[in-house]
Design an enzyme around this catalytic site. Structure first.
Site, PDB file in Angstrom:
ATOM      1  N   ASP A  67      -3.899 -35.727   0.499  1.00  0.00           N
ATOM      2  CA  ASP A  67      -2.568 -35.188   0.238  1.00  0.00           C
ATOM      3  C   ASP A  67      -1.757 -36.082  -0.692  1.00  0.00           C
ATOM      4  O   ASP A  67      -2.146 -37.210  -0.995  1.00  0.00           O
ATOM      5  CB  ASP A  67      -1.820 -34.966   1.568  1.00  0.00           C
ATOM      6  CG  ASP A  67      -1.956 -36.146   2.534  1.00  0.00           C
ATOM      7  OD1 ASP A  67      -2.288 -37.262   2.072  1.00  0.00           O
ATOM      8  OD2 ASP A  67      -1.725 -35.965   3.731  1.00  0.00           O
ATOM      9  N   ASP A 136       3.178 -35.564  15.373  1.00  0.00           N
ATOM     10  CA  ASP A 136       3.297 -34.158  15.775  1.00  0.00           C
ATOM     11  C   ASP A 136       1.950 -33.427  15.726  1.00  0.00           C
ATOM     12  O   ASP A 136       1.896 -32.209  15.783  1.00  0.00           O
ATOM     13  CB  ASP A 136       4.331 -33.441  14.889  1.00  0.00           C
ATOM     14  CG  ASP A 136       3.966 -33.473  13.406  1.00  0.00           C
ATOM     15  OD1 ASP A 136       2.885 -34.006  13.051  1.00  0.00           O
ATOM     16  OD2 ASP A 136       4.750 -32.948  12.594  1.00  0.00           O
ATOM     17  N   HIS A 138      -0.274 -33.479  13.176  1.00  0.00           N
ATOM     18  CA  HIS A 138      -0.757 -33.007  11.875  1.00  0.00           C
ATOM     19  C   HIS A 138      -1.963 -33.802  11.397  1.00  0.00           C
ATOM     20  O   HIS A 138      -2.147 -34.958  11.765  1.00  0.00           O
ATOM     21  CB  HIS A 138       0.360 -32.965  10.822  1.00  0.00           C
ATOM     22  CG  HIS A 138       0.842 -34.289  10.301  1.00  0.00           C
ATOM     23  ND1 HIS A 138       2.174 -34.643  10.280  1.00  0.00           N
ATOM     24  CD2 HIS A 138       0.185 -35.332   9.744  1.00  0.00           C
ATOM     25  CE1 HIS A 138       2.305 -35.833   9.731  1.00  0.00           C
ATOM     26  NE2 HIS A 138       1.118 -36.288   9.404  1.00  0.00           N
ATOM     27  N   GLU A 143       1.258 -29.455   8.939  1.00  0.00           N
ATOM     28  CA  GLU A 143       2.215 -29.571  10.042  1.00  0.00           C
ATOM     29  C   GLU A 143       1.966 -28.484  11.089  1.00  0.00           C
ATOM     30  O   GLU A 143       1.284 -27.497  10.808  1.00  0.00           O
ATOM     31  CB  GLU A 143       3.633 -29.438   9.471  1.00  0.00           C
ATOM     32  CG  GLU A 143       4.017 -30.528   8.480  1.00  0.00           C
ATOM     33  CD  GLU A 143       4.338 -31.866   9.136  1.00  0.00           C
ATOM     34  OE1 GLU A 143       3.745 -32.196  10.196  1.00  0.00           O
ATOM     35  OE2 GLU A 143       5.180 -32.605   8.593  1.00  0.00           O
TER      36      GLU A 143
HETATM   37  C1  GLP Z   1       0.994 -39.215   7.052  1.00  0.00           C
HETATM   38  C2  GLP Z   1      -0.247 -38.703   6.295  1.00  0.00           C
HETATM   39  C3  GLP Z   1      -1.404 -38.459   7.223  1.00  0.00           C
HETATM   40  C4  GLP Z   1      -1.450 -39.600   8.219  1.00  0.00           C
HETATM   41  C5  GLP Z   1      -0.267 -39.521   9.143  1.00  0.00           C
HETATM   42  C6  GLP Z   1      -0.104 -40.718  10.060  1.00  0.00           C
HETATM   43  O1  GLP Z   1       2.149 -38.551   6.817  1.00  0.00           O
HETATM   44  N1  GLP Z   1      -0.052 -37.541   5.490  1.00  0.00           N
HETATM   45  O2  GLP Z   1      -2.623 -38.340   6.487  1.00  0.00           O
HETATM   46  O3  GLP Z   1      -2.607 -39.529   8.992  1.00  0.00           O
HETATM   47  O4  GLP Z   1       0.916 -39.192   8.472  1.00  0.00           O
HETATM   48  O5  GLP Z   1       0.411 -41.820   9.389  1.00  0.00           O
HETATM   49  P1  GLP Z   1       0.267 -43.309   9.937  1.00  0.00           P
HETATM   50  O6  GLP Z   1      -1.172 -43.627   9.809  1.00  0.00           O
HETATM   51  O7  GLP Z   1       1.113 -44.147   9.041  1.00  0.00           O
HETATM   52  O8  GLP Z   1       0.717 -43.288  11.337  1.00  0.00           O
END
Ligand code: GLP
Length: 270
Positions: A67, A136, A138, A143
């Protein structure tokens, strides 16, 4: 789903790196799906170390990132282009022409998204997809309420995610509201999914993903329908799992040689 519970995030990152190491050595032209966020940082650090000190060779791999934020130039300090360059690509010998990330500046997001899907198919599909999980539930930036059959497309972030990701920006107003993300359906086509989750903030999302119903309210829960998923969670992220002792018992009972290669044969069959 195979659930591996590790005493710490550091040990989780090492387990994930050993799995990746097996994949890249067994299939030097592997197609890797990559993720951003804090979670995979330890994994990337260990892959860099293995590249520099143990000759782990990434020259044949192709990568596709999950992404990117819409409206951020690749050079923006919070862009996922910049994140990947700084935390992995600049430090290993991946061929620049085989690195792919969604383009947050694409003039036509729909056309770009279709093209991204085509490129994944043309590369032979993703062998191993690395995933984190949002608070959440995702995956990528899919989402809650995302179609479980969705493909790469534009998405709008939830307040929960905007709040969680504001730490990468000067203030919350700078967090883009829109993103381009691989769809849940795109992720589900990866031959192996390797999801990492560390810390107590992830405990509820991990429980919903592993032991809750399959529902678009927790997009990660659709991984229950995927035949080859490895979840690596530290004790804090695994704290709400009702069957944690069973997962520990299953993993401990595996022969040593199989512990990090459970799904590897699936990559070598074709
Ligand atoms: C982000 C990314 C995800 C990631 C998630 C958790 O927004 N788009 O790919 O897995 O949220 O982030 P973190 O690893 O910093 O907790």
């Amino acid at each position: 789903m195979e659930v591996i519970i590790t005493p710490s995030p550091e040990e989780g990152a090492l387990s994930a790196a050993r799995i990746l190491d097996h994949v890249v050595r067994a299939k030097p032209a592997a197609v890797l799906g990559l993720a951003t966020g804090s979670t995979p940082l330890g994994l990337y650090r260990e892959l860099i170390r293995r590249h520099k000190e143990e000759g782990l060779d990434f020259s044949g791999i192709t990568t596709f990132n999950l992404d990117e934020y819409v409206g951020l130039e690749a050079s923006h300090p919070a862009s996922y282009h910049r994140f990947m360059h700084e935390n992995l690509f600049a430090e290993i010998n991946v061929a620049p022409e085989r690195i792919h990330l969604p383009d947050g500046m694409a003039a036509d997001v729909n056309a770009f998204s279709r093209e991204y899907e085509k490129k994944i198919r043309a590369a032979g599909g993703i062998d191993l997809q690395i995933l984190g999980i949002g608070n959440d539930g995702h995956i990528g930036f899919n989402e809650p309420s995302s179609s479980l059959a969705s493909r790469t497309r534009l998405k709008t972030l939830t307040q929960v995610t905007i709040e969680a990701n504001k730490r990468f920006f000067n203030n919350i107003d700078e967090v883009p509201r829109h993103v381009i993300t691989m769809g849940v359906g795109t992720i589900m086509e990866a031959r192996i999914c390797l999801l990492l989750a560390f810390g107590e903030k992830k405990a509820e999302a991990v429980r919903a993903m592993v032991e809750g119903p399959v529902t678009a309210n927790c997009p990660a829960s659709v991984l229950q329908l995927h035949p080859r998923v490895v979840v690596i969670a530290d004790e804090a992220a695994a704290a709400s799992l009702a069957r944690a002792d069973y997962y520990r018992y299953v993993f401990a009972a595996k022969p040593e040689w199989q512990k990090e290669t459970t799904f590897l044969p699936a990559l070598l069959e074709e």
